[in-house]
Design a protein around this motif. Structure first.
Motif, PDB file in Angstrom:
ATOM      1  N   LYS A 287       0.825  -1.208   0.000  1.00 44.21           N
ATOM      2  CA  LYS A 287       0.000   0.000   0.000  1.00 44.21           C
ATOM      3  C   LYS A 287       0.860   1.259   0.000  1.00 44.21           C
ATOM      4  O   LYS A 287       0.420   2.308  -0.489  1.00 44.21           O
ATOM      5  CB  LYS A 287      -0.938  -0.006   1.205  1.00 44.21           C
ATOM      6  CG  LYS A 287      -0.257   0.005   2.559  1.00 44.21           C
ATOM      7  CD  LYS A 287      -1.275  -0.086   3.686  1.00 44.21           C
ATOM      8  CE  LYS A 287      -0.583  -0.101   5.049  1.00 44.21           C
ATOM      9  NZ  LYS A 287      -1.571  -0.206   6.157  1.00 44.21           N
ATOM     10  N   ASP A 288       2.097   1.174   0.520  1.00 40.27           N
ATOM     11  CA  ASP A 288       2.989   2.331   0.493  1.00 40.27           C
ATOM     12  C   ASP A 288       3.368   2.703  -0.936  1.00 40.27           C
ATOM     13  O   ASP A 288       3.611   3.877  -1.243  1.00 40.27           O
ATOM     14  CB  ASP A 288       4.257   2.055   1.314  1.00 40.27           C
ATOM     15  CG  ASP A 288       3.970   1.970   2.801  1.00 40.27           C
ATOM     16  OD1 ASP A 288       3.009   2.631   3.253  1.00 40.27           O
ATOM     17  OD2 ASP A 288       4.689   1.239   3.506  1.00 40.27           O
ATOM     18  N   TRP A 289       3.468   1.686  -1.816  1.00 41.07           N
ATOM     19  CA  TRP A 289       3.753   1.965  -3.224  1.00 41.07           C
ATOM     20  C   TRP A 289       2.721   2.926  -3.791  1.00 41.07           C
ATOM     21  O   TRP A 289       3.047   3.895  -4.476  1.00 41.07           O
ATOM     22  CB  TRP A 289       3.727   0.660  -4.025  1.00 41.07           C
ATOM     23  CG  TRP A 289       5.038  -0.021  -4.150  1.00 41.07           C
ATOM     24  CD1 TRP A 289       5.491  -1.052  -3.386  1.00 41.07           C
ATOM     25  CD2 TRP A 289       6.090   0.264  -5.071  1.00 41.07           C
ATOM     26  NE1 TRP A 289       6.750  -1.432  -3.780  1.00 41.07           N
ATOM     27  CE2 TRP A 289       7.136  -0.634  -4.816  1.00 41.07           C
ATOM     28  CE3 TRP A 289       6.240   1.192  -6.091  1.00 41.07           C
ATOM     29  CZ2 TRP A 289       8.322  -0.638  -5.540  1.00 41.07           C
ATOM     30  CZ3 TRP A 289       7.418   1.196  -6.817  1.00 41.07           C
ATOM     31  CH2 TRP A 289       8.441   0.296  -6.529  1.00 41.07           C
ATOM     32  N   PHE A 290       1.470   2.632  -3.536  1.00 36.08           N
ATOM     33  CA  PHE A 290       0.400   3.410  -4.141  1.00 36.08           C
ATOM     34  C   PHE A 290       0.276   4.792  -3.502  1.00 36.08           C
ATOM     35  O   PHE A 290      -0.106   5.758  -4.164  1.00 36.08           O
ATOM     36  CB  PHE A 290      -0.905   2.625  -4.062  1.00 36.08           C
ATOM     37  CG  PHE A 290      -0.856   1.379  -4.894  1.00 36.08           C
ATOM     38  CD1 PHE A 290      -1.088   1.416  -6.256  1.00 36.08           C
ATOM     39  CD2 PHE A 290      -0.515   0.160  -4.323  1.00 36.08           C
ATOM     40  CE1 PHE A 290      -1.009   0.275  -7.031  1.00 36.08           C
ATOM     41  CE2 PHE A 290      -0.435  -0.991  -5.094  1.00 36.08           C
ATOM     42  CZ  PHE A 290      -0.673  -0.927  -6.455  1.00 36.08           C
ATOM     43  N   LYS A 291       0.613   4.907  -2.243  1.00 36.53           N
ATOM     44  CA  LYS A 291       0.652   6.226  -1.612  1.00 36.53           C
ATOM     45  C   LYS A 291       1.789   7.061  -2.211  1.00 36.53           C
ATOM     46  O   LYS A 291       1.629   8.265  -2.443  1.00 36.53           O
ATOM     47  CB  LYS A 291       0.843   6.080  -0.106  1.00 36.53           C
ATOM     48  CG  LYS A 291      -0.360   5.482   0.609  1.00 36.53           C
ATOM     49  CD  LYS A 291      -0.080   5.315   2.097  1.00 36.53           C
ATOM     50  CE  LYS A 291      -1.267   4.712   2.819  1.00 36.53           C
ATOM     51  NZ  LYS A 291      -0.998   4.491   4.266  1.00 36.53           N
ATOM     52  N   ALA A 292       2.930   6.408  -2.468  1.00 29.88           N
ATOM     53  CA  ALA A 292       4.054   7.121  -3.082  1.00 29.88           C
ATOM     54  C   ALA A 292       3.720   7.544  -4.513  1.00 29.88           C
ATOM     55  O   ALA A 292       4.040   8.659  -4.935  1.00 29.88           O
ATOM     56  CB  ALA A 292       5.303   6.236  -3.065  1.00 29.88           C
ATOM     57  N   LEU A 293       3.067   6.645  -5.255  1.00 27.06           N
ATOM     58  CA  LEU A 293       2.666   6.989  -6.625  1.00 27.06           C
ATOM     59  C   LEU A 293       1.657   8.134  -6.619  1.00 27.06           C
ATOM     60  O   LEU A 293       1.691   9.013  -7.494  1.00 27.06           O
ATOM     61  CB  LEU A 293       2.076   5.762  -7.314  1.00 27.06           C
ATOM     62  CG  LEU A 293       3.066   4.658  -7.692  1.00 27.06           C
ATOM     63  CD1 LEU A 293       2.318   3.421  -8.192  1.00 27.06           C
ATOM     64  CD2 LEU A 293       4.049   5.131  -8.751  1.00 27.06           C
ATOM     65  N   ALA A 294       0.769   8.136  -5.658  1.00 25.42           N
ATOM     66  CA  ALA A 294      -0.214   9.220  -5.554  1.00 25.42           C
ATOM     67  C   ALA A 294       0.477  10.552  -5.271  1.00 25.42           C
ATOM     68  O   ALA A 294       0.055  11.609  -5.774  1.00 25.42           O
ATOM     69  CB  ALA A 294      -1.233   8.908  -4.461  1.00 25.42           C
ATOM     70  N   PHE A 295       1.556  10.503  -4.485  1.00 24.62           N
ATOM     71  CA  PHE A 295       2.297  11.724  -4.194  1.00 24.62           C
ATOM     72  C   PHE A 295       2.974  12.272  -5.451  1.00 24.62           C
ATOM     73  O   PHE A 295       2.905  13.473  -5.731  1.00 24.62           O
ATOM     74  CB  PHE A 295       3.343  11.458  -3.109  1.00 24.62           C
ATOM     75  CG  PHE A 295       4.213  12.643  -2.802  1.00 24.62           C
ATOM     76  CD1 PHE A 295       3.664  13.825  -2.339  1.00 24.62           C
ATOM     77  CD2 PHE A 295       5.588  12.575  -2.984  1.00 24.62           C
ATOM     78  CE1 PHE A 295       4.459  14.929  -2.046  1.00 24.62           C
ATOM     79  CE2 PHE A 295       6.391  13.667  -2.699  1.00 24.62           C
ATOM     80  CZ  PHE A 295       5.832  14.847  -2.226  1.00 24.62           C
TER      81      PHE A 295
END
Length: 540
Positions: A287-295
């Motif tokens: 889920k951290d991947w997708f939070k980073a991509l969202a950033f």
């Protein structure tokens, strides 16, 4: 008929392997395969319960047994084929690694794949079978054979990690890569670099100011250096200063990005595992991947909404996007490049600076040699710094012994249909090949005294380098790192600025001189252990 069901289930597993899974790549379909098998099992339970008399428990137990026999047939067929009949069975290597990459994942569960591969090199030699269809090559020519001018290799399954999202410069499609590489080259032109360097110098001065506030006191460098590199990338990448150095704290979305790398430290050898996690579960580090991509997406959108006159890297991609039809596909490429810019332009430089300072503290004689070179020059002039031989030699030597790309899963290749020959050893076509820069940097066939830190080998003692092909910290050829000039400028400026004013030593403590290398993790890029230094003002 009932008695034939167990045998049929077993044979179906064998047939599925030979008729389907033995052909081609399946990592992209890994999430679908997991889902379809689960759905098929549930449908069989439903069908069996509606057509066969008896208790639900008996039906469930019977179907579980049949499904287990199917899996037994499937995996037994796969195992026998990989161990005894696969075309790579003649290569030495761990038998369990030949059976499944899950064994490799288990071996590097603490994210020390560089040590795992070094151990395998010591045990099995130059060409090691490290997976069912994978050879890791520990030879000075391996990087040239993988990416040199005569290479006809293609990129491996690793580059499909976030498929179908398009990371164009990381694309397996050569046409897409070459098209987008041209834009990257423009963004890194000499004119653009001149503007980035001006911004970079300002951030180096802020960084040095933080050091000056704690002269004589132990300073934990890892976070501080990370804040510096991210603030730099925010500025000359997106015309946004993240302000982490001024605020002296992490920006939360960037913490997500750093945390997400740890997932690849474990699962990079078997890329189908994180693909299943990304596609289905999205838990733990996934889920951290997708939070980073969202950033990174938010940075891009903010930049698209701003008419900025400043020169930054992403502006070249926006310019290309604005000339396009602006469809979802074109935006996906723009978004992918923005993510690559943020992800790959920071951690690698952070690690390089930490490692360089680690060696300067460990071998102060080389710090003094560089200080002699710096006396009387402008330490903010990047062009002048490139002409200092010991400074460059020190950086090269630190990258040789502890490269930021310790192993090359994100650099692995697929051999062309006709195969590939390295030093008389033939590797068949369609085989994944890898290497390890950590091992290459310590090969006695490539270097005299390979375990010693000798910066002079890169300028005044060239006889200590037997085979220059083993040294390519930024890669080579069309897949070489386009950000090399800006990364080297950051390392040179930080080292020069600090050494011109301070002497550097490890902070007191029994672990401080060992932790950087001892606790280093291989998480796609090297994640060094804790570095705590003491800076003292130079005399005279």
């Amino acid at each position: 008929m009932v008695d034939l069901l167990p045998l049929s289930a077993l044979l179906l597993g064998i047939a599925t392997h030979h008729g389907l899974f033995i052909h081609g790549e399946w990592h992209i379909q890994a999430p679908s395969i997991a889902v379809y098998h689960s759905l098929a099992f549930l449908m069989l339970i439903s069908l069996h319960c509606s057509t066969v008399s008896g208790s639900f428990g008996d039906s469930l137990f019977s179907l579980i047994g049949l499904f287990a026999l199917y899996l037994l047939g499937l995996f037994s067929s796969i195992s026998v084929y990989r161990l005894f009949f696969h075309r790579l069975s003649i290569f030495p290597g761990p038998r369990l690694a030949a059976l499944s990459k899950i064994w490799h994942v288990w071996k590097c569960r603490d994210s020390r794949n560089h040590h795992v591969l070094n151990d395998w090199y010591q045990k099995y030699g130059t060409f090691v079978r490290t997976g069912p269809n994978e050879i890791t090559v520990f030879h000075p020519a391996s990087l040239d054979c993988m990416d040199g001018p005569k290479s006809r290799n293609s990129r491996s399954d690793w580059y499909d990690i976030l498929y179908p999202k398009i990371f164009s410069i990381f694309s397996r499609d050569k046409e897409i890569h070459n098209e987008r590489r041209k834009i990257w080259d423009t963004a890194m032109s000499s004119t653009s670099l001149y503007n980035y360097y001006a911004k970079l110098v300002r951030h180096v001065q802020v960084f040095e100011g933080l050091i000056s506030e704690s002269v004589g006191q132990p300073i934990a460098m890892n976070d501080l250096i990370s804040w510096f590199t991210f603030d730099c990338m925010g500025d000359f990448g997106f015309s946004q200063d993240f302000g982490m150095m001024s605020e002296r704290k992490w920006l939360e979305p960037i913490l997500y990005m750093c945390a997400s790398w740890s997932l690849l430290g474990v699962f990079s050898p078997a890329i189908w595992v994180p693909r299943i996690s990304f596609a289905i579960f999205q838990v733990w580090k996934a889920k951290d991947w997708f939070k980073a991509l969202a950033f990174s997406e938010s940075l891009l959108k903010a930049r698209l909404d701003t008419e900025s006159s400043q020169v930054d890297i992403v502006s070249e991609f926006i310019y290309d996007y604005n000339r396009s039809e602006k469809g979802p596909y074109e935006y996906s490429k723009l978004s992918g490049d923005a993510s690559v810019l943020l992800f790959t332009g920071t951690d690698t430089t952070t690690s390089s600076i930490i490692i360089a300072l680690y060696y300067l503290a460990r071998f102060p004689i080389h710090a003094r040699r560089i200080q002699d070179e710096l006396d009387g020059i402008d330490v903010t002039d990047v062009r002048t710094l490139t002409s200092l031989p010991h400074l460059t030699g020190m950086i090269n030597e630190s990258m040789r012994l502890l490269p930021v790309a310790l192993t090359t899963n994100p650099g692995s290749r697929i051999t062309p249909p006709e195969g590939l020959t390295i030093d008389g050893t033939f590797i068949p076509g369609g085989v994944k090949i890898c290497t390890s820069r950590y091992v290459l940097g310590r090969l006695s066939t490539a270097y005299e005294e390979p375990d010693y830190f000798i910066p002079e080998r890169w300028y005044s003692r060239p006889e200590l380098v037997k085979d220059r092909r083993a040294f390519a910290p930024f890669g080579i050829g069309r897949y070489g790192c386009v950000g090399k000039p800006i990364a080297m400028a950051q390392i040179r400026l930080v080292v020069a600025c600090l050494l011109s004013k301070y002497s550097i030593a490890f902070a007191p403590g029994k672990d401080n001189e060992e932790s950087v290398e001892r606790d280093m993790r291989d998480q796609t890029t090297a994640n060094p252990g804790k570095l705590v230094l003491v800076f003292e003002k130079r005399r005279g």
